[in-house]
Design a protein around this motif. Sequence first.
Motif, PDB file in Angstrom:
ATOM      1  N   THR A 201      47.469  68.302  60.924  1.00 27.35           N
ATOM      2  CA  THR A 201      46.164  68.521  60.843  1.00 27.35           C
ATOM      3  C   THR A 201      45.642  67.760  62.137  1.00 27.35           C
ATOM      4  O   THR A 201      45.864  67.009  62.287  1.00 27.35           O
ATOM      5  N   THR A 203      42.243  67.083  63.701  1.00 27.97           N
ATOM      6  CA  THR A 203      40.662  66.560  63.565  1.00 27.97           C
ATOM      7  C   THR A 203      40.121  66.533  65.153  1.00 27.97           C
ATOM      8  O   THR A 203      40.585  65.764  65.858  1.00 27.97           O
ATOM      9  N   HIS A 204      39.141  67.459  65.379  1.00 23.68           N
ATOM     10  CA  HIS A 204      38.686  67.228  66.920  1.00 23.68           C
ATOM     11  C   HIS A 204      37.246  67.666  66.704  1.00 23.68           C
ATOM     12  O   HIS A 204      36.643  67.991  65.917  1.00 23.68           O
ATOM     13  N   ASN A 208      38.660  71.013  62.061  1.00 21.74           N
ATOM     14  CA  ASN A 208      40.002  70.601  61.815  1.00 21.74           C
ATOM     15  C   ASN A 208      40.768  71.755  61.693  1.00 21.74           C
ATOM     16  O   ASN A 208      40.477  73.024  61.409  1.00 21.74           O
ATOM     17  N   TYR A 209      41.814  71.700  62.755  1.00 20.87           N
ATOM     18  CA  TYR A 209      42.929  72.599  62.767  1.00 20.87           C
ATOM     19  C   TYR A 209      44.261  72.295  62.154  1.00 20.87           C
ATOM     20  O   TYR A 209      44.776  71.248  62.360  1.00 20.87           O
ATOM     21  N   THR A 210      44.752  73.219  61.156  1.00 16.42           N
ATOM     22  CA  THR A 210      46.033  72.953  60.521  1.00 16.42           C
ATOM     23  C   THR A 210      47.095  73.763  60.954  1.00 16.42           C
ATOM     24  O   THR A 210      46.929  75.184  61.613  1.00 16.42           O
ATOM     25  N   GLY A 241      42.027  77.415  61.337  1.00 18.07           N
ATOM     26  CA  GLY A 241      40.735  76.479  61.749  1.00 18.07           C
ATOM     27  C   GLY A 241      40.686  76.984  63.353  1.00 18.07           C
ATOM     28  O   GLY A 241      41.256  77.453  63.979  1.00 18.07           O
ATOM     29  N   TRP A 253      40.740  63.043  69.237  1.00 20.74           N
ATOM     30  CA  TRP A 253      41.448  63.894  68.294  1.00 20.74           C
ATOM     31  C   TRP A 253      42.130  63.006  67.212  1.00 20.74           C
ATOM     32  O   TRP A 253      42.670  61.748  67.769  1.00 20.74           O
TER      33      TRP A 253
END
Length: 272
Positions: A201, A203-204, A208-210, A241, A253
């Motif tokens: 994951t 987080t930016h 959230n990009y997984t 995401g 990030w």
Amino acid sequence: MTYGYTPSPISTLSPGFTAHRKTLGQLVRVSLGGIEGETQRPLYGPGGWYWLVQTITGWWETAPIETSTVKHPLGSGVLALTPQFGPRPISISGRIIADRGGPGALEAALDELGSIKHGVLLIDELQRGLCREADVRLTDMQVTRETNIRASVTLSLQADDPRRYGSAVQKLKNGSNTLLNPGNSPCFPTISLVGPHSALTITHPGGNYTFPALSTGQRRRIQGATRNVWAGDTRVFVGSGPYPRVEEGGARWTINGLGNGTATAQRIEAWM
């Protein structure tokens, strides 16, 4: 700011702005698909020829602005919508000089240069200490043969993604990561992953990009600018995401799940 040429009196922010030719007075190295040229000195290749770059158009200017407008609801004027930029047209003019090659060296050099239909254009401002790149495709090549060893050449290129990216590469780690962007545009970096890692994951600023787990030695390349993920030369459809984003100035990030895997980010610096 000037870069060794006389700026055009036309504002680069004017609607429909068309780049004007700039005669270079600084030392600049150009690389297109692995073929290199410079503005002030010869860089001979194995074929006994060199590419003397004389003018570059469209690189230092703002990308064409294509922001749409709607009529003002109160009746006077318009309202600008979200800023949008079109593809960046780039023109590179110069000479191919084959004074150390045998018969046919000039023609071979022209064939080699014209065979690059798409690739990475890298422009290194050596005196300024700034190296940037863009993905381009060839749209036209004009050649005028002057002698049997020299020809003038103009390459017309288009960067469908108008951003120019810096050369910085940053290794990422579990936890907090600070990515700096000295440019003037937000960007979606390219992330290279090597397993093993568990479900990841990032987080930016955009959310959230997984990304799913990778086993030992597995590699994936996430190209945020084009929304593509690659396993070697094969496009794969994984991840969910909003793609990780770096704002103008930089971003923080937070990465969870990297484990013993490795992750690097490039194209984290961007100029429009």
